[in-house]
Design a protein around this motif. Structure first.
Motif, PDB file in Angstrom:
ATOM      1  N   GLU A   1       0.837  -1.206   0.000  1.00 45.50           N
ATOM      2  CA  GLU A   1       0.000   0.000   0.000  1.00 45.50           C
ATOM      3  C   GLU A   1       0.873   1.256   0.000  1.00 45.50           C
ATOM      4  O   GLU A   1       0.594   2.222  -0.715  1.00 45.50           O
ATOM      5  N   VAL A   2       1.926   1.212   0.816  1.00 46.24           N
ATOM      6  CA  VAL A   2       2.829   2.366   0.879  1.00 46.24           C
ATOM      7  C   VAL A   2       3.487   2.578  -0.478  1.00 46.24           C
ATOM      8  O   VAL A   2       3.587   3.699  -0.964  1.00 46.24           O
ATOM      9  N   ARG A   3       3.923   1.489  -1.092  1.00 47.43           N
ATOM     10  CA  ARG A   3       4.592   1.641  -2.388  1.00 47.43           C
ATOM     11  C   ARG A   3       3.642   2.238  -3.418  1.00 47.43           C
ATOM     12  O   ARG A   3       4.008   3.130  -4.185  1.00 47.43           O
ATOM     13  N   GLN A   4       2.393   1.771  -3.422  1.00 50.19           N
ATOM     14  CA  GLN A   4       1.434   2.307  -4.392  1.00 50.19           C
ATOM     15  C   GLN A   4       1.133   3.781  -4.117  1.00 50.19           C
ATOM     16  O   GLN A   4       1.029   4.583  -5.042  1.00 50.19           O
ATOM     17  N   LEU A   5       1.011   4.113  -2.845  1.00 47.25           N
ATOM     18  CA  LEU A   5       0.757   5.512  -2.474  1.00 47.25           C
ATOM     19  C   LEU A   5       1.926   6.394  -2.903  1.00 47.25           C
ATOM     20  O   LEU A   5       1.738   7.468  -3.503  1.00 47.25           O
ATOM     21  N   VAL A   6       3.139   5.937  -2.620  1.00 46.25           N
ATOM     22  CA  VAL A   6       4.323   6.750  -2.929  1.00 46.25           C
ATOM     23  C   VAL A   6       4.484   6.885  -4.445  1.00 46.25           C
ATOM     24  O   VAL A   6       4.761   7.978  -4.952  1.00 46.25           O
ATOM     25  N   ASP A   7       4.289   5.783  -5.174  1.00 44.53           N
ATOM     26  CA  ASP A   7       4.373   5.850  -6.646  1.00 44.53           C
ATOM     27  C   ASP A   7       3.399   6.890  -7.195  1.00 44.53           C
ATOM     28  O   ASP A   7       3.746   7.718  -8.034  1.00 44.53           O
ATOM     29  N   ARG A   8       2.171   6.847  -6.662  1.00 44.58           N
ATOM     30  CA  ARG A   8       1.139   7.777  -7.162  1.00 44.58           C
ATOM     31  C   ARG A   8       1.509   9.220  -6.814  1.00 44.58           C
ATOM     32  O   ARG A   8       1.390  10.117  -7.646  1.00 44.58           O
ATOM     33  N   ALA A   9       2.002   9.418  -5.581  1.00 45.75           N
ATOM     34  CA  ALA A   9       2.361  10.779  -5.151  1.00 45.75           C
ATOM     35  C   ALA A   9       3.510  11.317  -5.997  1.00 45.75           C
ATOM     36  O   ALA A   9       3.504  12.489  -6.393  1.00 45.75           O
TER      37      ALA A   9
END
Lengths: 283, 186
Positions: free
Chosen positions: A201-209
């Motif tokens: 979840e963190v990786r997806q959030l960071v990628d999107r940000a």
């Protein structure tokens, strides 16, 4: 008077009086003149020590104060949304009302959401299934319902920025799941699954940000940073209290991964292309 | 609105995650909270990080805050800061950094004047000496010389009466004096 000699209340009062007067800008000599001469040498020496302490605590840089405020306020917004969502989740009526609002907002995807909801109703007992899924942990049958619901929420998000908000909410849920897994002593496999989910979840959030930041959304990385930082604080706390050494070691590994993702968010240049190296350290 | 009522209203709204209330709470408290942290840490970036952690923890815990006045709010924030500082200092003890780490903060192409270097060494000596005090002594010194609180406010933060604060104040300064003079001996 020396430090070894006993001191009376008059000395303490003189010391405090001179401290207050010096802090308001009066010269020390003017204050000492108000008190017995025998106190002068020691009070002067002690207040010089106090002045060194005062100098050892600088004011914060204005840039820091200004930079952190929007980050904090984005976290406040997120907390408010989360609190509202929790209130809505408590009541089936509120849940349906929230879903209805989302459907109105995203007419083009209404059919998809309705189909998903219909699927849920057919699969089990409708709203009750959705309700019960809120407490489910990874590996439990109802957990799939949670993830379906989240897929719908992502579909219904109206913009990239809204999808980032949604991802932030998902991260808060993953963190809660990890805490629940620990509190329920849910077993190593479920706890490990909860950790992996949080990392993803963190990786997806960071990628999107990072993508949003590259497209010019200057607040995207700050918002994500707050969410990751909050999650990391809880992971650190869980690691500190984990009774099992293996669990602790695994949580500390997750903590390091989250720290790397925080660095990635801090270091992303405003318009730099996404580098493959920046994605290093996948969970 | 009286100041006490205003503080109570601010806290009540912040508990409901009101954006404006939290912004005001932050602006009112960030300088003392930062200085409270900075006096224990050598590196400004560490102080900034710990300050951020204090507010993130405050946001997470604001729902449980029962304080009504500004002083009680500050006491709560300092309590969070104490825990965060303890975590940070424990981590540093486990993973020591090079002394004068703050030198890394200066741009490489700027000269390092003697007085800056001296001030930094002096700060480091004060940080070390503060670490040698008892928790109550340290708290009183920070309240009086960093936050500039009188006996009543200091007493409210450390939970002691004015008499005890006076004695702690004197003992702490005398101990600091001994420690700092000891550092200057060859």
């Amino acid at each position: 008077m020396t430090a070894e000699q006993p001191h009376d209340d008059a000395f303490f009062e003189a010391l405090e009086n001179c401290r207050r007067r010096m802090r308001s800008g009066e010269p020390l000599a003017a204050c000492l003149a108000l008190h017995p001469r025998v106190y002068h040498e020691e009070i002067a020496a002690l207040l010089a020590v106090g002045a060194r302490v005062a100098q050892a605590a600088p004011e914060p840089a204005p840039a820091f104060v200004a930079r952190f405020e929007p980050v904090l306020l984005a976290a406040v917004d997120e907390a408010r949304r989360e609190a509202r969502a929790q209130r809505n989740e408590l009541s089936p009526v509120g849940r349906l009302r929230g879903l209805a609002g989302a459907l109105r907002a995203r007419a083009a995807l209404r059919a998809a959401a309705v189909a998903l909801l219909a699927g849920l109703v057919l699969a089990g007992s409708g709203v009750a299934v959705v309700e019960a899924s809120g407490d489910a942990l990874p590996g439990e049958p109802l957990y799939r319902v949670t993830r379906w619901r989240e897929t719908a929420e992502l579909w219904l998000a109206r913009s990239d920025s809204a999808r980032l908000d949604t991802r932030q909410q998902f991260l808060a849920r993953r963190t809660l799941e990890l805490e629940r897994a620990a509190a329920r002593q849910a077993g190593a496999a479920r706890a490990a699954e909860a950790e992996r989910n949080l990392g993803r979840e963190v990786r997806q959030l960071v990628d999107r940000a990072v993508r949003l930041r590259e497209r010019g959304d200057t607040r995207a990385t700050a918002r994500a940073l707050t969410a990751v930082h909050t999650a990391r604080s809880r992971v650190t706390q869980l690691a500190a209290t984990a009774p099992d050494p293996e669990r602790r070691s695994s949580l500390l590994r997750l903590d390091r991964f989250l720290a790397a993702q925080e660095r990635r968010l801090r270091e992303v240049p405003p318009a730099a292309p996404t580098s493959g190296a920046a994605r290093a350290g996948r969970w | 609105m009286a100041q006490a009522d205003r503080a109570a209203d601010l806290i009540r709204r912040a508990r409901a995650y009101d954006r404006e209330a939290f912004a005001e709470l932050y602006r009112r408290t960030v300088v003392p909270v930062y200085r409270y942290c900075a006096v224990r840490l050598d590196n400004p970036s560490d102080a900034e990080e710990v300050t951020q952690e204090v507010y993130v923890a405050a946001l997470a815990g604001i729902g449980r805050l029962r304080a009504e006045g500004e002083l009680a709010l500050l006491a709560w924030l300092y309590q969070i800061a104490r825990h965060k500082l303890a975590d940070r200092l424990r981590a540093r003890y486990r993973r020591p950094t090079a002394p004068l780490a703050a030198a890394d903060q200066l741009p490489a192409n700027e000269p390092l004047p003697q007085d800056i270097a001296f001030a930094r060494e002096d700060r480091a000596a004060v940080h070390r000496a503060l670490g040698e005090l008892t928790a109550d002594q340290r708290e009183v010194i920070v309240c009086k010389y960093v936050l500039d609180y009188d006996n009543a406010r200091t007493g409210a933060i450390v939970g002691k009466n004015a008499n005890a604060v006076n004695q702690l104040h004197h003992r702490a300064l005398a101990r600091l004096r001994g420690l700092l003079e000891g550092e200057r001996q060859p």
